[in-house]
Design an enzyme around this catalytic site. Structure first.
Site, mmCIF file in Angstrom:
data_model
loop_
_atom_site.group_PDB
_atom_site.id
_atom_site.type_symbol
_atom_site.label_atom_id
_atom_site.label_comp_id
_atom_site.label_asym_id
_atom_site.label_seq_id
_atom_site.Cartn_x
_atom_site.Cartn_y
_atom_site.Cartn_z
ATOM 1 N N LYS A 430 0.519 -1.196 -0.145
ATOM 2 C CA LYS A 430 -0.003 0.061 0.078
ATOM 3 C C LYS A 430 0.843 1.265 -0.036
ATOM 4 O O LYS A 430 0.448 2.281 -0.763
ATOM 5 C CB LYS A 430 -0.980 0.002 1.014
ATOM 6 C CG LYS A 430 -1.998 -1.137 1.006
ATOM 7 C CD LYS A 430 -2.836 -0.867 2.196
ATOM 8 C CE LYS A 430 -2.335 -0.670 3.532
ATOM 9 N NZ LYS A 430 -1.637 -1.980 4.006
ATOM 10 N N THR A 432 3.957 1.666 -1.237
ATOM 11 C CA THR A 432 4.600 1.554 -2.373
ATOM 12 C C THR A 432 3.561 2.217 -3.426
ATOM 13 O O THR A 432 3.899 3.071 -4.307
ATOM 14 C CB THR A 432 5.002 0.240 -3.043
ATOM 15 O OG1 THR A 432 5.848 -0.283 -2.034
ATOM 16 C CG2 THR A 432 5.955 0.158 -4.162
ATOM 17 N N ARG A 454 1.890 7.225 7.487
ATOM 18 C CA ARG A 454 2.306 7.038 9.056
ATOM 19 C C ARG A 454 4.005 7.181 9.236
ATOM 20 O O ARG A 454 4.633 6.713 8.322
ATOM 21 C CB ARG A 454 1.748 6.029 9.479
ATOM 22 C CG ARG A 454 0.282 5.903 9.543
ATOM 23 C CD ARG A 454 -0.479 4.820 10.033
ATOM 24 N NE ARG A 454 -0.181 3.575 8.904
ATOM 25 C CZ ARG A 454 -0.267 2.345 9.012
ATOM 26 N NH1 ARG A 454 -0.592 1.779 10.510
ATOM 27 N NH2 ARG A 454 -0.073 1.356 8.384
ATOM 28 N N LYS A 465 9.208 -7.233 9.878
ATOM 29 C CA LYS A 465 8.680 -6.507 8.785
ATOM 30 C C LYS A 465 9.568 -5.621 7.859
ATOM 31 O O LYS A 465 9.381 -5.365 6.865
ATOM 32 C CB LYS A 465 7.306 -5.770 9.279
ATOM 33 C CG LYS A 465 6.481 -5.015 7.957
ATOM 34 C CD LYS A 465 5.260 -4.371 8.777
ATOM 35 C CE LYS A 465 4.368 -3.723 7.613
ATOM 36 N NZ LYS A 465 5.226 -2.224 7.056
ATOM 37 N N ALA A 684 -2.921 -0.396 12.876
ATOM 38 C CA ALA A 684 -4.443 -0.551 12.387
ATOM 39 C C ALA A 684 -4.931 -1.764 13.150
ATOM 40 O O ALA A 684 -6.112 -1.497 13.139
ATOM 41 C CB ALA A 684 -4.341 -0.699 10.978
ATOM 42 N N PHE A 715 -3.146 -1.760 6.795
ATOM 43 C CA PHE A 715 -3.840 -3.266 6.492
ATOM 44 C C PHE A 715 -4.919 -3.285 5.658
ATOM 45 O O PHE A 715 -4.946 -2.598 4.799
ATOM 46 C CB PHE A 715 -4.101 -3.886 7.941
ATOM 47 C CG PHE A 715 -2.951 -4.166 8.653
ATOM 48 C CD1 PHE A 715 -1.964 -4.780 8.573
ATOM 49 C CD2 PHE A 715 -3.126 -3.799 10.104
ATOM 50 C CE1 PHE A 715 -0.654 -4.875 9.454
ATOM 51 C CE2 PHE A 715 -2.090 -3.851 11.022
ATOM 52 C CZ PHE A 715 -0.822 -4.318 10.568
ATOM 53 N N PHE A 803 3.834 -8.124 -9.581
ATOM 54 C CA PHE A 803 5.484 -8.675 -9.341
ATOM 55 C C PHE A 803 5.792 -9.117 -10.480
ATOM 56 O O PHE A 803 5.100 -9.581 -11.387
ATOM 57 C CB PHE A 803 5.249 -9.715 -8.223
ATOM 58 C CG PHE A 803 4.632 -9.169 -6.807
ATOM 59 C CD1 PHE A 803 4.908 -7.614 -6.469
ATOM 60 C CD2 PHE A 803 4.575 -9.865 -5.560
ATOM 61 C CE1 PHE A 803 4.165 -7.366 -5.350
ATOM 62 C CE2 PHE A 803 4.406 -9.388 -4.555
ATOM 63 C CZ PHE A 803 4.251 -8.219 -4.346
ATOM 64 N N TRP A 832 6.922 -0.157 -8.940
ATOM 65 C CA TRP A 832 8.106 -0.632 -8.290
ATOM 66 C C TRP A 832 9.296 -0.774 -8.923
ATOM 67 O O TRP A 832 10.358 -0.495 -8.475
ATOM 68 C CB TRP A 832 7.580 -1.952 -7.327
ATOM 69 C CG TRP A 832 8.710 -2.847 -6.500
ATOM 70 C CD1 TRP A 832 9.047 -2.288 -5.326
ATOM 71 C CD2 TRP A 832 9.737 -3.610 -7.150
ATOM 72 N NE1 TRP A 832 10.028 -3.318 -4.884
ATOM 73 C CE2 TRP A 832 10.563 -4.014 -6.187
ATOM 74 C CE3 TRP A 832 9.892 -4.258 -8.299
ATOM 75 C CZ2 TRP A 832 11.541 -4.897 -5.923
ATOM 76 C CZ3 TRP A 832 10.982 -5.219 -8.415
ATOM 77 C CH2 TRP A 832 11.763 -5.550 -7.255
#
Length: 979
Positions: A430, A432, A454, A465, A684, A715, A803, A832
């Site tokens: 999200k 990205t 955030r 993560k 979240a 999320f 991807f 990306w």
């Protein structure tokens, strides 16, 4: 000072001064051959010099001469025009009144009076900074720098001695406030021919105006000799004369060819007092002489000026008065420019070029390969003023909330939310997508856009993560600064949170070990014989119904009520926090030291971003609102069941002090140089999971009506998006235009029945090879999340984060099924691997969707009972059959309702890995009962949060945390291993 003002100035003055002998400006005339003669006693002139009497060298005007009334009318015209322009500006900006600051080293009261009266007539404010006559260069510069940064001041002039007019002093002035046109920048623009972009010297301009309008001289082809002028005045005079076709020469009094040059000149401008050894006869009869030898900037009167006893003299007083009026004109122009700067404008953003590599390098290599713009340059490009930012290093800055007041009349831009489907433990990109979208909008479609993200917690950064700056060629830079400390906001939250936690246990200890009288005497001590309540204690008196302000007048019962909070330790909900994943702090015992006298209790640590102070920061809309919210935070109940707040503990002011800088959003940039706000970072799953309201509001003003603000919700849409709508939008009053729903083929395969996905473990072949059936089966989760967004009446654009292992058939299938499910559009994104260029199609789809009317609505009415609001979310959003409350949860609901908190929105604390409460239930679980194990209240933040199942508020570290790969190159000081 004995000198009186000229008639025109006295007529302009408000209020009128007592009447006195009329004083008129000298009549500018051309010289006659019979001029000359000695001077006897005469009437006092404008500058305290003696006027010749009737029989002494009277001036005789040439046919081109003008009367004093005509000359005075020039001053009136300038002031009247300035007044009219200012009135027009104030019609649209009623509170606007330009302020001229004059730094004066000396006591020239005449100049003060001239400036003051002309400013009052035009409608300006004026302020004098009076310094001692012997002030040093450093002291002058210090005052200049203060004025430069004072946003209330729009113009600055200097009245200082000539020896202080160094380049260092003059160029300390901000060019945009230099209404006397003395800085190199203003002079350079004048010489270059950009007079409309700079301030022109009022003295030089007054010389031209008097010659052209008062004397009536056509300057084209005239031979002009400027004698004794220096610096900025000399340069400005030469430039202005040459622009009018004059042949101009500037010389000094000691020049050998002075006599011949004076004989040749049609017009002589005296820039400094004439030395006594220079005879007046060197000036030819018929020559127009203009005396500006009074150093107007310094305010020092040219008492040594020669008394030229023949016609054709424009005296220094004429120049002084008109130059003062033209300075006022410059002030109005400065104010107009300042107002224009306050208004929104289309950005002139210099975007950074990308040169994507294949294969795509690591995130930190990409980040380090791009040199960010200096943050002050970025701030200026997006319309922030210099005094609206506080710079941290080279690439970060805090933005002051004053920008909201400045842009309060500016229409908001479009408001875009990025949410996602139920993610894998790896995340679906999200952040990205958010970065890629704004890079596409601004760097490729030339549309103002802002990303609002955030701030990441350092717990996950060093845990499993990793960072949260986006990834690939769509990320915030520098990514190590983004992920590590930033500007210290989370540290401020940690300090404030733990101060409040310490206050709770300390108060319990002291109440248990002291009498009412001793406790009261310590809470309200006598200082230097005076005993009074502190400001923070007054709200508690009011809350208790004690309408007294004298501590000595309270009764014993009132003393006891005031001094004792009677906190019930079993009801304490306020925990200590730390911004590190540490599973061994999930349950601890505090108070085991001998000095705590046996008053121990079980407690716990939460991750710092789970603190209610973080939620307060994210939802507040002003410093005053934040202080009020901090004061309302409920930390426990007393023994009678009433809430105990931070206000009751007397710590609200201290918390606000610790948070005073954290409330300002942090400005950074993307890889392509577009702006990003990074502010607040509530999780979240255990909080509401959105960046700050303030960042969004400031960004919406800065982008303008046609711009876009793209913010992210944590999320899946069932968690972050639902809370964004029901909590954040209620708090902010903002209405979203579009939801961008992020999906990946990988996550859809997982929801379609694919093998489990685990962080740190290689993906199974089902995820790296084409599998149309798994994708089709998993699209049920995507369809459900689209339906959730539609509950709120907001159009949905699906962004498929592609991807390298995704096939064309899989991509086409997802986009087709998304549109069938009701999405406005569905677009594959490649940001990306190539940056904003890879999300141009998404940007166009979002622009089109945002042009449609939003039918936004909340999911529930906050006036409903707490249980009904929880059930509505469980059934409409998660798809549950019903809810099940534990006895503890029911008791908490009853208590919060009784305490008056039943009308707050709901913030569900639930796993993000499933629509249900069970993380292993993928796809769209049905007919499940949602268990509510506990209910807590964040009264300061403004919501009730039920805990669904077992939710940990302190993450733990895995077997192999990220910190194994993080290191510092001690030679280059570069961080390695972040991702």
């Amino acid at each position: 000072m004995g000198t009186r003002l000229p008639l025109v100035l006295r007529q302009l003055r408000r209020p009128p001064q007592p009447p006195g002998p009329p004083r008129r400006l000298r009549v500018p005339c051309r010289a006659s051959s019979g001029g000359g003669g000695g001077g006897g006693g005469g009437q006092e002139g404008l500058l305290g010099q003696r006027r010749p009497q009737d029989g002494q060298a009277r001036s005789s005007c040439s046919p081109g001469g003008r009367t004093p009334a005509a000359r005075d009318s020039i001053v009136r015209e300038v002031i009247q025009n300035s007044k009219e322009v200012l009135s027009l500006l104030q019609e649209k900006n009623p509170a606007f009144k330009p302020v001229l600051a004059i730094i004066q080293a000396g006591d020239d009261n005449l100049m003060q009076e001239i400036n003051q009266n002309l400013a009052e007539e035009a409608g300006l404010n004026i302020t004098h900074i009076c310094l001692p006559p012997d002030s040093s260069e450093a002291e002058i510069i210090d005052e200049i720098l203060k004025i430069n940064e004072d946003t209330r001041v729009h113009g600055l002039a200097l009245q200082i001695s000539e020896n202080l007019f160094s380049n260092k002093v003059l160029n300390a002035l901000k060019p945009e406030k230099d209404v006397d046109g003395v800085t190199d920048i203003n002079l350079g623009k004048l010489v270059r021919g950009d007079a409309h972009e700079c301030f022109v010297s009022p003295v030089a301009k007054a010389v031209i105006e008097l010659l052209e309008k008062s004397v009536g001289v056509n300057l084209d082809g005239k031979k002009i000799l400027v004698v004794g002028a220096h610096g900025s005045l000399e340069a400005a005079l030469q430039c202005l004369f040459q622009r009018r076709g004059s042949m101009t020469m500037s010389i000094q009094w000691k020049t050998r060819q002075l006599q011949s040059k004076l004989h040749e000149a049609d017009i002589v401008v005296l820039g400094s007092p004439k030395p006594e050894e220079i005879p007046l006869t060197w000036i030819q009869p018929g020559t127009t002489v203009l005396n500006c030898s009074h150093d107007f900037l310094s305010g020092k009167v040219g008492y040594g000026s020669p008394r030229i006893h023949f016609g054709g003299l424009i005296e220094e007083g004429d120049v002084i008065l008109l130059a003062a009026a033209l300075r006022i004109q410059n002030m109005v122009s400065s104010g107009r420019r300042w107002l224009r700067e306050q208004q929104h404008r289309w950005w002139r953003l210099h975007c950074l070029k990308l040169q994507p590599l294949s294969p795509v390098p690591s995130d930190i290599e990409i980040s380090r390969g791009q040199t960010p713009k200096a943050v002050d340059v970025l701030a200026k490009e997006i319309g922030l003023l210099a005094d609206e930012i506080e710079i941290y290093g080279k690439s970060k800055a805090k933005v002051r909330l004053s920008v909201l007041e400045r842009l309060k009349d500016q229409a908001d831009g479009k408001y875009i939310l990025v949410a996602g489907i139920t993610p894998t433990p790896l995340g679906e990109g999200k952040s990205t997508v958010t970065i890629g979208l704004v890079q596409a909008l601004t760097a490729h479609l030339n549309v103002n856009s802002f990303a609002c993200l955030r701030q990441p917690s350092q717990g996950p950064t060093f845990g499993v993560k990793g960072g949260a700056a986006g990834g690939g060629y769509a990320q915030v830079i520098p990514m190590e600064e983004f992920n590590l400390h930033l500007t210290g906001d989370i540290h401020a939250i940690t300090a404030a949170n733990n101060l409040l936690a310490a206050a709770i246990d300390t108060r319990i200890l002291h109440e248990n070990t002291q009498t009412d009288k001793a406790l009261y005497n310590r809470l309200v001590p006598s200082v230097n014989g005076v005993r009074e309540f502190s400001e923070i204690q007054l709200p508690r008196l009011k809350k208790l119904g004690i309408n007294k302000t004298d501590p000595s007048t309270l009764t014993e019962e009132e003393v006891s009520k005031f001094a004792r909070l009677d906190i019930d330790p079993s009801t304490i909900t306020w925990q200590r926090v730390l911004d590190t994943n540490d599973r061994f702090l999930r349950k601890i015992t505090i108070g085991q030291g001998n000095t705590e006298k046996g008053y121990s209790r079980q407690a716990q640590f939460d991750i710092a971003v789970a603190s209610e102070i973080m939620a307060v920061l994210a939802l507040t809309d002003s410093l005053a609102d934040m202080k009020a919210r901090l004061g309302r935070m409920v930390v426990a109940s007393d023994t009678s069941g009433q809430p105990v707040t931070a206000d009751d503990l007397g710590v609200t002011g201290a918390l606000t002090v610790l948070m005073k800088d954290a409330i300002k959003p942090n400005l950074m940039q993307t890889l392509e140089g577009t702006p990003v706000f990074v502010h607040a970072g509530p999780f979240a799953n255990i909080a509401h999971g959105n960046s700050s309201v303030l960042a969004d509001k400031i960004a919406l003003k800065l982008v303008g009506e046609e711009g876009f603000v793209v913010t992210e919700a944590g999320f899946g849409a069932d968690i972050g998006m639902e809370k964004f709508f029901n909590i954040k939008c209620r708090a902010s009053g903002l209405v979203p235009n579009v939801v961008v729903l992020v999906a990946t083929v990988r996550a859809l395969k997982m929801h379609g029945g694919g093998p489990s996905v685990t962080a740190g473990v290689p993906l199974k072949k089902e995820y790296t090879e084409e599998n149309i059936q798994l994708v089709a089966d998993g699209c049920c989760n995507l369809q459900k999340q689209i339906q959730i967004a539609q509950l709120f009446g907001v159009p949905v654009v699906v962004a498929l984060n592609v991807f390298k292992t995704d096939t064309r058939a899989e991509i086409d299938l997802v986009c087709e099924l998304a549109k069938r499910a009701g999405a406005f559009d569905a677009v594959p994104c490649y940001h990306w691997s190539v940056g904003g260029k890879g999300s141009v199609d998404l940007a166009r789809a979002v622009r089109e969707a945002a042009s449609k009317r939003s039918r936004f609505q909340f999911l529930y009415d906050v006036q409903l009972p707490i249980v009904d609001k929880i059930r509505t979310i469980a059934q409409a959003v998660y798809g549950a059959k019903d809810i099940e409350l534990s006895p503890e949860a029911q008791a908490k609901i009853d208590r919060y309702t009784q305490q008056g908190f039943g009308n707050l929105p709901i913030c569900m604390a639930k796993t993000h890995l499933s629509l249900s409460h069970q993380p292993d239930k993928k796809g769209v679980p049905r007919d499940f009962i949602l268990p509510i194990s506990d209910v807590r209240a964040s009264i300061g933040a403004g919501f009730i949060y039920p805990l669904v199942g077992t939710m940990s508020t302190m993450p733990g570290l895995p077997t192999r945390p990220c910190f194994y790969d993080i290191d510092l190159d001690t030679e280059t000081e570069q961080v390695k291993g972040l991702f």
